[in-house]
Design an enzyme around this catalytic site. Structure first.
Site, mmCIF file in Angstrom:
data_model
loop_
_atom_site.group_PDB
_atom_site.id
_atom_site.type_symbol
_atom_site.label_atom_id
_atom_site.label_comp_id
_atom_site.label_asym_id
_atom_site.label_seq_id
_atom_site.Cartn_x
_atom_site.Cartn_y
_atom_site.Cartn_z
ATOM 1 N N MET A 12 -5.358 8.269 12.146
ATOM 2 C CA MET A 12 -6.265 8.955 11.049
ATOM 3 C C MET A 12 -6.974 9.977 11.496
ATOM 4 S SD MET A 12 -7.273 5.309 9.328
ATOM 5 C CE MET A 12 -7.345 4.474 10.820
ATOM 6 N N LYS A 72 -4.092 3.999 -2.539
ATOM 7 C CA LYS A 72 -5.202 5.024 -3.197
ATOM 8 C C LYS A 72 -4.531 5.974 -3.906
ATOM 9 C CE LYS A 72 -8.422 4.719 0.840
ATOM 10 N NZ LYS A 72 -7.582 4.615 2.105
ATOM 11 N N ASP A 88 0.983 -1.127 -0.033
ATOM 12 C CA ASP A 88 0.101 -0.148 -0.082
ATOM 13 C C ASP A 88 0.782 1.293 0.012
ATOM 14 O OD1 ASP A 88 -1.164 -0.944 3.388
ATOM 15 O OD2 ASP A 88 0.566 0.469 2.671
#
Ligand code: SAH
Length: 260
Positions: free
Chosen positions: A179, A67, A45
């Site tokens: 986050m 992403k 990732d």
């Protein structure tokens, strides 16, 4: 096995869920480093540091599931399917993730997809961002004088407003928020509404264990403004608790002693 397609060799690969730690390659486990050095297929990732990616042999197949706005981003179920497909085709798969695979890393979901398909799984722990940031910023997460409880919470999750924050932070405890940059102001307000003192010390650690690390300190009431004024960007952790003020307290004490 009924759910495995027939293969020439009959070999099923293993999926290794490998924690890459917070950035610095020195913080990889020896097992992770050994697996990377022998990797043939790495599914990674976006949080993985380039210095760690550089440890993968040149001939290895790399699949990014980061992403990205530029191309289609794989959904979690597609990532699960990819791991299973490659393993059933006989390939060992290194699934490389930032931090620890089982701390906000969706490692549990990937492992379950493998179990369901009869694919063997091994999990290699990594230094999670909380530990990496605490060490790099020299903020002890527990301390006999300040905290005997540590909680890891996701600041961005399904239904932040429904998350029960009561009791997660306060005297005697440390709260580490992953986050949480985008929602820091709302989190601070929620904690204060639950009775947390506005002057409870906080620290924001951006890019922990990387050359660009920043450690910002302040009080809970000013958390949102601190994040905004300093333009804090992900990845960053928020730590709430008295432990974040210890180093500063010591510094102030040293200054006072020097002045006396
Ligand atoms: N599995 C990872 C967490 C993934 S969730 C782990 O165990 O660390 C992603 C969040 O982790 C980011 O939004 C940030 O809050 C935190 N994070 C990851 N790497 C970080 C770093 N180097 N510095 C500060 N926070 C980091």
């Amino acid at each position: 096995m009924s759910n495995s397609p027939p293969q020439d060799s009959g070999r099923i690969g293993t999926v290794y869920l490998v924690g890459a730690g917070p950035g610095d390659p020195d913080l990889l486990t020896l097992r992770a480093a050994r697996l990377l050095a022998a990797a043939e297929l790495v599914v990674h990732d976006g949080l993985v540091d380039p210095a760690i990616m550089a440890m993968i042999p040149a001939g290895a197949r790399l699949v990014s599931v980061a992403k990205s706005r530029a191309r289609h981003t794989l959904q979690q179920h597609e990532i699960n399917a990819l791991l299973v497909r490659e393993a059933l085709a006989g390939h060992d798969v290194i699934r490389l993730k930032g931090g620890d695979p089982f701390v906000f890393g969706r490692g549990g979901e990937e492992a379950e997809a493998c179990y369901a398909a009869g694919v063997p799984v091994q999990v290699v722990p990594g230094v999670s961002a909380a530990m990496g940031a605490a060490a790099a910023a020299q903020i002890p997460l527990t301390h006999r004088e300040n905290a005997s409880i540590v909680s890891f919470v996701a600041g961005q999750c399904k239904g932040l407003s429904e998350q029960n924050w009561a009791g997660l932070a306060g005297v005697g405890r440390t709260l580490v928020i992953y986050m949480g940059v985008a929602t820091s102001e709302a989190i601070a307000e929620k904690l204060m509404a639950d009775g947390l003192a506005p002057d409870m010390p906080v620290a924001v650690i951006e890019n922990a264990a990387r050359p660009s690390m920043r450690v910002l300190r302040g009080a809970l009431a000013g958390l949102g403004a601190l994040v905004e004024e300093q333009k804090v960007k992900s990845p960053a952790l928020i730590v709430i608790g008295e432990v974040t003020a210890r180093e500063r307290a010591q510094e102030l004490q040293k200054i006072a002693e020097t002045a006396a």
